[in-house]
Scaffold this motif. Structure first.
Motif, short mmCIF file in Angstrom:
data_model
loop_
_atom_site.label_atom_id
_atom_site.label_comp_id
_atom_site.label_asym_id
_atom_site.label_seq_id
_atom_site.Cartn_x
_atom_site.Cartn_y
_atom_site.Cartn_z
N LEU A 188 51.24 27.77 55.74
CA LEU A 188 52.02 28.98 55.17
C LEU A 188 51.81 30.14 55.85
O LEU A 188 52.63 31.19 56.01
CB LEU A 188 51.34 29.19 53.95
N PHE A 189 50.25 30.87 56.34
CA PHE A 189 50.57 31.68 56.95
C PHE A 189 51.49 32.28 58.07
O PHE A 189 51.52 33.22 58.41
CB PHE A 189 48.85 32.20 57.42
N GLY A 190 51.40 30.94 59.15
CA GLY A 190 52.94 31.03 59.69
C GLY A 190 54.11 31.34 59.39
O GLY A 190 54.61 32.28 60.02
N PHE A 191 53.90 30.46 58.55
CA PHE A 191 56.27 30.71 58.00
C PHE A 191 55.73 32.64 57.93
O PHE A 191 56.79 32.91 57.50
CB PHE A 191 55.95 30.31 56.42
N MET A 192 54.95 33.03 56.70
CA MET A 192 54.76 34.02 56.44
C MET A 192 54.42 35.94 57.40
O MET A 192 55.77 35.83 57.15
CB MET A 192 52.94 34.69 55.55
N LEU A 193 54.35 35.19 57.74
CA LEU A 193 54.51 36.00 59.22
C LEU A 193 55.98 35.77 59.81
O LEU A 193 56.15 37.31 60.15
CB LEU A 193 53.20 35.27 60.90
N ALA A 194 56.03 34.54 60.39
CA ALA A 194 57.60 34.75 60.59
C ALA A 194 59.16 36.09 59.81
O ALA A 194 59.84 35.75 60.81
CB ALA A 194 58.35 33.30 60.81
N SER A 195 57.70 36.04 58.37
CA SER A 195 59.42 36.54 57.66
C SER A 195 59.27 37.91 57.53
O SER A 195 60.49 38.50 56.93
CB SER A 195 59.56 35.86 55.94
N VAL A 196 57.76 38.61 58.23
CA VAL A 196 57.47 39.96 58.64
C VAL A 196 58.84 40.68 59.40
O VAL A 196 59.25 39.92 60.08
CB VAL A 196 56.73 40.23 59.22
N GLY A 197 59.95 41.45 58.47
CA GLY A 197 60.40 42.25 59.19
C GLY A 197 61.83 41.94 58.87
O GLY A 197 62.23 42.32 57.85
N GLN B 288 67.73 42.93 54.46
CA GLN B 288 66.11 44.25 53.72
C GLN B 288 65.06 43.70 54.92
O GLN B 288 64.79 42.83 55.83
CB GLN B 288 67.07 43.85 52.98
N LEU B 289 64.50 44.60 55.08
CA LEU B 289 63.98 44.24 54.91
C LEU B 289 62.47 43.81 53.95
O LEU B 289 62.73 44.79 53.18
CB LEU B 289 62.92 45.89 55.69
N ARG B 290 61.75 42.80 55.00
CA ARG B 290 60.34 41.82 54.33
C ARG B 290 59.19 42.69 54.67
O ARG B 290 58.74 42.72 56.03
CB ARG B 290 61.48 40.94 54.33
N LEU B 291 57.97 42.28 53.54
CA LEU B 291 56.88 42.72 54.11
C LEU B 291 56.60 43.75 55.34
O LEU B 291 55.64 43.57 56.01
CB LEU B 291 56.34 41.25 53.89
N THR B 292 57.61 44.69 54.97
CA THR B 292 57.61 45.70 56.18
C THR B 292 56.16 46.84 55.59
O THR B 292 55.90 47.99 56.18
CB THR B 292 58.54 46.43 56.56
N PHE B 293 55.69 46.99 53.81
CA PHE B 293 55.43 48.17 53.51
C PHE B 293 55.36 49.79 53.91
O PHE B 293 54.82 50.41 54.42
CB PHE B 293 53.70 47.65 53.59
N GLY B 294 56.50 49.97 54.42
CA GLY B 294 57.19 51.03 55.10
C GLY B 294 56.46 51.59 56.43
O GLY B 294 56.85 52.24 56.93
N GLY C 135 58.65 43.03 63.39
CA GLY C 135 57.56 41.50 62.94
C GLY C 135 57.03 41.04 63.87
O GLY C 135 56.08 41.94 64.72
N PHE C 136 56.65 39.47 63.70
CA PHE C 136 55.29 39.92 64.59
C PHE C 136 55.85 39.02 65.74
O PHE C 136 56.79 37.48 65.54
CB PHE C 136 54.34 38.84 64.13
N ASN C 137 55.78 39.29 66.98
CA ASN C 137 55.83 38.33 68.04
C ASN C 137 55.52 36.95 68.34
O ASN C 137 54.02 37.42 68.34
CB ASN C 137 56.08 39.30 69.41
N PHE C 138 55.89 35.79 67.92
CA PHE C 138 54.76 34.58 68.81
C PHE C 138 54.18 34.74 70.29
O PHE C 138 53.08 33.96 69.87
CB PHE C 138 56.16 33.45 68.70
N ILE C 139 54.71 35.13 71.00
CA ILE C 139 53.67 35.78 72.18
C ILE C 139 52.89 36.38 72.11
O ILE C 139 51.49 36.12 72.63
CB ILE C 139 54.98 35.56 73.79
N VAL C 140 52.73 37.26 71.25
CA VAL C 140 51.32 37.97 71.13
C VAL C 140 50.92 37.35 70.27
O VAL C 140 49.78 37.11 70.76
CB VAL C 140 52.15 39.18 70.67
N ALA C 141 51.00 36.51 69.68
CA ALA C 141 50.32 36.13 68.69
C ALA C 141 48.97 35.20 69.30
O ALA C 141 48.37 34.84 69.32
CB ALA C 141 50.75 35.37 67.44
N VAL C 142 49.79 34.05 70.18
CA VAL C 142 49.61 33.47 70.99
C VAL C 142 48.61 33.52 72.34
O VAL C 142 47.85 33.28 72.31
CB VAL C 142 50.85 32.65 71.73
N ILE C 143 48.61 34.73 72.86
CA ILE C 143 48.31 35.53 73.46
C ILE C 143 46.74 35.88 72.89
O ILE C 143 45.47 34.96 72.96
CB ILE C 143 48.69 36.64 74.08
N GLY C 144 46.86 36.17 71.41
CA GLY C 144 45.14 36.40 70.68
C GLY C 144 45.05 35.26 70.89
O GLY C 144 43.69 34.48 70.73
#
Lengths: 153, 320, 506
Positions: free
Chosen positions: C173-182, C189-195, C202-211
């Motif tokens: 679920l958190f993977g999908f939620m991170l994917a929907s940011v942006g 529309q801009l989603r989950l950016t809170f301004g 959004g969250f780049n896949f490769i950045v997440a994976v490196i971490g």
């Protein structure tokens, strides 16, 4: 272990709550165009909140087993994590090249007790190689600070 | 005394030459779109031409910042006030992104440098459909209003604006299906997943030559003068609907870019523009050559901004 | 399609200059592949302007060679440091890194490179003989079919791992939620950016994976002391030949991985899902599924074969239709236009020398590539013998550079650090990371395809069952979703039957 489980579940619950809140703003309906922008985030968030509650309940029922991190384990972990965080902070201020030179140098000396000549060679050499590969050959600009600005980059 | 005069004269002789600004650092060339699209292609072409003909004393570094329909790139450049080593290439999202998403940004924040070209739009259908003219297609759409699927790039961007204009002019309704990029849109037309598209010429050119798609009309006031394209009628001739839309391919700098730097970039871009490679690229892609700078450029951008405001208000695409 | 065309192509590809270009390109590509964050697409884009002065065929050979190099190189850091150099190498870490920890880094790398090569040749042969037919099949894949494929990838992978199902669910679920940011591409529309401007991309896949994988794994592994496991592995120059002796027994995995890779690869974004799907199938069909994730060589063969096969297949729509099958191909397409060629279906007819030169260079480029990387295996494997206090800061710096280079954004370096801590905590608390990563990579693509389909059908889910290709794939996906629920029951029945009858020798 239980405290760690509960804290994690709590933090994740909060994050999912944020997602749900923004999804409500975007609209969670389903029209003839298919779902609105907030439809998927909303249900993902709700499901995640429910799962976090269930995980917390599980942790409470099972009781406390083992420790999340012993003192002996924490020391080496922090010895990696804190300098790495320091690198990121320093990169923000003085740019990646200087920050990485200092970071590599200090780490080699502090943890590895390597000879000074090796510390100097690698500490200066790694940023130089990085500079050649990224800035020069691949033309990828990396974060730079006052030193690079003074050198004309 | 003579020595002093000589020194002074040398100083005076040298000073004007030194005042002519030149880049002293690598130039960051921002593309507010992903790799492989039209804006990206043009940026990389400019980079390549500069490199081949040695037009810039320092290298150009192309950087893609496509987040938030380009907002990321525009805000990045907006934040570099007074910087002389950053430029950005723009497409229509210069207007559409702030209007639709409400991102705090306007083209007036940036320093206009030069307009290079204008991109055209064409109404395409699959070649296996029976519609030989725009009129036939419009009649079919009218008969089954709402059943026909129009493919386009992104949402509340140029393709959807044109679709809405067409809907309003003809009094019909399309189901607009947004895709990520223009190439993907045309392939979905070839695969018959959508009924028509409003692609740029270059995005569909090869499929047209292979006999898979058919151009029906150009969304412009005049026909495209290139030999391959000149047989396509304008929308006005074909349907009587007065719709014209051109997409900007222009260059901007950060806010308060030094005047000397702007002059250097204008001269640099003019040199790029005059190379045979650039000319060939424009002709192949049926782009309108449209070099303009200074007041002429600003005036055009002002007009385009007003046009987008009007069209997006009419289409209900402004931020709610 | 005549052989004379291919022959003509080989004449072009085997000219000394083009071979030289290929060697240079593969060397550069391997470096690009090793550095996380610097992907094939960056590498190709960066070197594109250099190709302006070359003949188009040499130019495309240089660019594709970079691509092959990146495909090979992605496996190196995955195996040695648990850091996927490229998105499609994520699944390679599952068994590659445990092998390296056990001192078998050389074997793991040999298996990875060899599998890549096999997958590549499989796809090239298919492209050589069936390109036009395959292009027609690719055209049949619209948004509904594409969504069905994503669904199948996902269903084949979930339900694989054991562990706490609730935690797997949270991870997904958190993977999908991170994917929907942006930015939401469908509504703009801009989603989950809170301004926050920084959240817009959004969250780049490769950045997440490196971490999650890279930094998280360093933190986890030092708990037992500041040293590397696997450092005691001796340098073995015969490791390549020794590993080759055992690889043929996985011929089924090779064939399956190649098919999956090819089939997934000719749609955009195919290589990464293909590698996951291939891994999932290898584990499902294996007689020792419990060994997966602990250093099973088949767990390297499967994803690498599929990833490289998909990587080659991504070139097919580029050559035949003029649409990019991957971001790298998108940049190459731009190159074609700049060199004065018109990409699209006419390329085969108008520029046979170019097309067949390119196809022939795929064969030669991959041979040169695999020989180059295999020759270096003993050296790569010896990297782990570098003292801890030198290697660790260098890895951290490389990770930081990688995270930064993805978007040229400092915020991504912070994300990397945060994801590193998250990865560490998740691992310790047994939240699986792989489903999160898969959801993050598929989320965006799958949601777009789903919503495009629903716009096309005006809100009806029936579209996934009325179109024949979509229906078959969707049915298969549903089968795999149901399978984990049915298997326990089936296993007990079969177990009972097996004790009654004589066990099959197989």
């Amino acid at each position: 272990m239980r405290a760690a489980e509960l804290t994690t579940a709590f933090v994740l619950f909060g994050l999912a709550g944020l997602v749900v809140a923004d999804a409500l703003r975007l609209g969670i309906g389903w029209s003839t165009d298919g779902p609105a922008s907030g439809f998927f985030p909303f249900w993902l968030g709700v499901a995640a909140m429910a799962a976090c509650v269930a995980i917390a309940a599980q942790a409470l029922r099972r009781g406390d087993h083992g420790t999340f991190l012993t003192r002996a384990q924490a020391a080496p972990v922090l010895k990696v994590l804190v300098p790495a965080a320091g690198l990121v902070v320093a990169t923000q201020v003085i740019g990646l090249y200087v920050a990485s030179a200092v970071y590599i140098g200090l780490y080699m000396r502090w943890i590895g007790r390597h000879a000074w000549w090796l510390v100097l060679v690698l500490g200066a050499g790694m940023p130089l190689v990085t500079f050649l590969i990224f800035e020069r050959w691949f033309l990828v600009p990396l974060p730079k600070g006052p030193l690079e600005a003074w050198l004309g980059y | 005394m003579n020595v002093l005069v000589a020194l002074v004269s040398i100083l005076f002789l040298v000073t004007p030459a030194a005042a002519a600004w030149e880049p002293t650092k690598p130039i960051e060339f921002v593309v507010p779109a992903g790799t492989g699209g039209g804006a990206d292609q043009m940026a990389r072409l400019i980079h390549g031409i500069a490199e081949k003909h040695k037009l810039s004393p320092r290298p150009i570094v192309v950087v893609n910042k496509s987040g938030g329909a380009g907002a990321e790139g525009f805000l990045h450049v907006k934040g570099k006030k007074g910087d002389a080593h950053t430029i950005i290439i723009t497409l229509s999202n210069l207007f559409t992104t702030p209007l639709h998403t409400g991102v705090p940004f306007n083209w007036k924040d940036l320093t206009p440098v030069a307009r290079l070209a204008l991109d055209q739009f064409i109404l395409w259908v699959n070649a296996e459909t029976p519609y030989k003219t725009a009129k036939e297609y419009a009649a079919a759409v009218k008969e089954k209003s709402g059943q026909f699927k129009m493919g386009g790039t992104g949402s509340a961007q140029e393709d959807q604006i044109i679709t809405i204009q067409l809907e309003q002019a003809l009094g019909v309704k399309f189901t607009y299906v947004p895709f990520k990029g223009g190439g993907e849109v045309c392939v979905n037309l070839v695969g018959k997943h959508v009924d028509s598209t409003v692609n740029n010429p270059i995005e569909c050119a090869s499929h047209w030559k292979a006999g898979r798609v058919r151009p029906l009309a150009v969304f412009d006031t005049g026909r495209i003068p290139e030999p391959d394209w000149k047989d396509i009628p304008t929308v006005k001739d074909a349907l009587g609907a007065d719709i014209s839309y051109n997409m900007l391919r222009g260059i901007f700098g950060p806010p308060d870019m030094p005047k000397e730097a702007v002059e250097w970039y204008v001269a640099f871009l003019k040199k790029v523009y005059d190379t045979p490679e650039f000319k060939e690229y424009l002709s192949k892609g049926a782009l309108k050559p449209a070099f303009a700078t200074g007041a002429e450029y600003v005036k055009w951008v002002e007009g385009a901004e007003q046009l987008h405001k009007d069209l997006m208000t009419k289409g209900g695409l402004l931020k709610k | 399609m005549g052989f004379e065309n291919l022959f003509l192509g080989f004449q072009v590809a085997l000219s000394p200059f083009n071979i030289f270009i290929a060697v240079v390109g593969i060397a550069l590509g391997t470096i690009i592949g090793v550095l996380p964050g610097l992907g094939g697409a960056n590498g190709v884009a960066i070197l594109l302007p250099l190709t302006f002065t070359m003949p188009p065929t040499s130019a495309i050979i240089l660019l594709t060679s970079i691509y092959w190099g990146a495909l090979f190189g992605g496996a190196i850091t995955s195996v040695l440091f648990n850091i996927p150099g490229e998105p499609w190498s994520v699944a390679t870490t599952f068994d590659g890194y445990p092998m390296a920890k056990q001192g078998q880094g050389g074997q793991a790398l040999t298996a990875a490179f060899t599998s890549s090569f096999v997958g590549a040749w499989f796809s090239i042969v298919l492209i050589t003989f069936f390109a036009p037919v395959l292009a027609e099949i690719a055209l049949k894949f619209g948004p509904p079919e594409f969504f069905a494929i994503q669904l199948l990838t996902f269903s084949s992978f979930v339900g694989l791992g054991g562990g706490n199902p609730l935690k797997s669910l949270v991870s997904i679920l958190f993977g999908f939620m991170l994917a929907s940011v942006g930015l939401d591409i469908v509504t703009g529309q801009l989603r989950l950016t809170f301004g926050f401007v920084d959240l817009m991309k959004g969250f780049n896949f490769i950045v997440a994976v490196i971490g999650l994988f890279g930094v998280g794994e360093i933190l986890l592994s030092v708990e037992e002391g500041l040293r590397f496991q696997g450092a005691r592995a001796g340098m073995n120059t015969r490791v390549v030949l020794d590993t080759w002796k055992i690889l043929p027994r996985y011929y089924r995995t090779f064939v399956r991985g190649s098919f999956i890779g090819f089939w997934m690869g000719f749609k955009p974004g195919g290589a990464t899902p293909a590698s996951f799907m291939s891994y999932a199938f290898a584990k499902r069909f294996s007689r020792h599924p419990e060994r997966f994730g602990k250093g099973e060589i088949e767990g390297i063969v499967a994803p690498e074969t599929a990833a490289h096969s998909a990587g080659v297949a991504a070139m097919l729509p580029m050559i035949t239709l003029g649409i990019p099958g991957s971001p790298t191909a998108a940049v190459m397409l731009g190159g074609l236009i700049i060199w004065g060629l018109q990409p699209g279906p006419m390329l085969f007819k108008e520029q046979p020398e170019f097309v067949w030169g390119l196809i022939a260079s795929m064969y030669t480029g991959n041979v040169i590539g695999v020989l180059m990387v295999l020759a270096c295996v003993p050296f790569f494997a010896a990297i782990l013998r570098i003292p801890f206090a030198i290697l660790t800061p260098v890895i951290v710096v490389v990770c930081a550079i990688g995270a930064y280079a993805v978007n040229n954004a400092m915020i991504d370096v912070w994300y990397m650090l945060i994801f590193g801590v998250v990865g560490y905590v998740f691992k310790k608390l047994d939240y699986p990371l792989a489903p999160l990563v898969l959801a993050l990579v598929l989320g965006d693509l799958a949601e777009n395809a789903l919503r495009q389909s629903l716009i096309m059908s005006q809100g009806s889910l029936g579209i996934f069952f009325t179109r024949p290709i979509a229906a078959v794939i969707t049915a298969l996906a549903i089968f795999f979703f149901v399978l984990p629920l049915v298997t326990p029951w089936w296993r007990t029945r079969r177990g009972a039957a097996a004790t009654a009858a004589t066990p099959r020798g197989h």
